[in-house]
Design a protein around this motif. Structure first.
Motif, mmCIF file in Angstrom:
data_model
loop_
_atom_site.group_PDB
_atom_site.id
_atom_site.type_symbol
_atom_site.label_atom_id
_atom_site.label_comp_id
_atom_site.label_asym_id
_atom_site.label_seq_id
_atom_site.Cartn_x
_atom_site.Cartn_y
_atom_site.Cartn_z
ATOM 1 N N TYR A 285 0.913 -1.335 -0.267
ATOM 2 C CA TYR A 285 -0.075 0.116 -0.130
ATOM 3 C C TYR A 285 0.715 1.264 -0.008
ATOM 4 O O TYR A 285 2.038 1.127 0.512
ATOM 5 C CB TYR A 285 -0.951 0.039 1.229
ATOM 6 N N ARG A 286 0.385 2.307 -0.501
ATOM 7 C CA ARG A 286 1.253 3.732 -0.539
ATOM 8 C C ARG A 286 0.284 4.719 0.174
ATOM 9 O O ARG A 286 -0.920 4.911 -0.184
ATOM 10 C CB ARG A 286 1.258 3.968 -1.917
ATOM 11 N N GLN A 287 0.892 5.725 0.811
ATOM 12 C CA GLN A 287 0.306 6.886 1.515
ATOM 13 C C GLN A 287 0.963 8.056 1.256
ATOM 14 O O GLN A 287 2.081 8.122 1.786
ATOM 15 C CB GLN A 287 0.016 6.370 2.955
ATOM 16 N N GLN B 194 -5.037 9.100 1.947
ATOM 17 C CA GLN B 194 -5.283 7.980 2.426
ATOM 18 C C GLN B 194 -4.547 6.844 1.945
ATOM 19 O O GLN B 194 -3.652 7.147 0.898
ATOM 20 C CB GLN B 194 -6.852 7.291 2.146
ATOM 21 N N ARG B 195 -4.295 5.640 2.533
ATOM 22 C CA ARG B 195 -3.494 4.535 2.285
ATOM 23 C C ARG B 195 -4.088 3.806 1.206
ATOM 24 O O ARG B 195 -5.445 3.347 1.215
ATOM 25 C CB ARG B 195 -3.120 3.780 3.287
ATOM 26 N N ASP B 196 -3.651 3.587 -0.133
ATOM 27 C CA ASP B 196 -4.252 2.818 -1.211
ATOM 28 C C ASP B 196 -3.460 1.786 -1.529
ATOM 29 O O ASP B 196 -2.234 1.793 -1.276
ATOM 30 C CB ASP B 196 -4.065 3.754 -2.281
ATOM 31 N N TYR C 239 5.185 3.306 1.743
ATOM 32 C CA TYR C 239 4.997 2.284 1.279
ATOM 33 C C TYR C 239 4.822 1.225 2.360
ATOM 34 O O TYR C 239 5.715 0.992 3.008
ATOM 35 C CB TYR C 239 5.779 1.653 0.308
ATOM 36 N N PHE C 240 3.668 0.529 2.430
ATOM 37 C CA PHE C 240 3.595 -0.313 3.499
ATOM 38 C C PHE C 240 3.135 -1.681 3.239
ATOM 39 O O PHE C 240 2.351 -1.922 2.328
ATOM 40 C CB PHE C 240 2.117 0.068 4.507
ATOM 41 N N ASN D 230 1.405 -5.437 3.941
ATOM 42 C CA ASN D 230 0.297 -5.682 4.624
ATOM 43 C C ASN D 230 -0.135 -7.159 4.531
ATOM 44 O O ASN D 230 -0.215 -7.749 3.428
ATOM 45 C CB ASN D 230 -0.955 -4.854 4.439
ATOM 46 N N TRP E 202 0.569 -4.479 9.953
ATOM 47 C CA TRP E 202 1.262 -3.447 8.779
ATOM 48 C C TRP E 202 2.539 -3.644 9.631
ATOM 49 O O TRP E 202 2.954 -3.512 10.487
ATOM 50 C CB TRP E 202 0.748 -2.278 9.099
ATOM 51 N N GLY F 57 6.671 0.626 7.464
ATOM 52 C CA GLY F 57 6.462 1.578 6.230
ATOM 53 C C GLY F 57 7.959 2.094 5.663
ATOM 54 O O GLY F 57 8.986 1.907 6.516
#
Length: 111
Positions: A37-39, A44-46, A93-94, A96, A101, A104
């Motif tokens: 995911y990217r924030q 928001q985190r997408d 970038y996370f 998951n 999580w 990052g």
């Protein structure tokens, strides 16, 4: 206890490449769905990419053709290869898995 550790972030010029790693303990990544995911700042985190236990992958339209998600079963690690980076790819970038999580990894793409 599940632990996810991301690494590989950094500062890169537009058009450059980076590879992120998500190393896990306490869980077998290849048996689960793993997502990157990217924030971006203030957003928001997408979801960016996902790899299923079958090996099937999914990519957000914004990164399709530029990013590749892979895994190394022996190392219990999932990677995100990012090519042709754009300034809009900047963010944290996370990794998951199963609602867990990592901390990052910051990716900054300069124009």
């Amino acid at each position: 206890q599940v632990q996810l550790v991301e690494s590989g972030g950094g500062l890169v010029q537009s058009g450059g490449s980076l590879r992120l790693s998500c190393a896990a303990s306490g869980i077998i990544l290849s048996l689960n769905v793993v997502g990157w995911y990217r924030q971006a700042p203030g957003k928001q985190r997408d979801l960016v990419a996902r790899i299923f236990s079958s090996g099937t992958t999914y990519y957000a339209d914004s990164v399709k053709g530029r990013f590749t998600i892979t895994r190394d079963i022996a190392k219990n690690t999932v990677y995100l290869q990012m090519n042709s980076l754009k300034p809009e790819d900047t963010g944290v970038y996370f990794c998951n898995v199963l609602k867990q999580w990592g901390q990052g990894a910051q990716v900054t793409v300069s124009s």
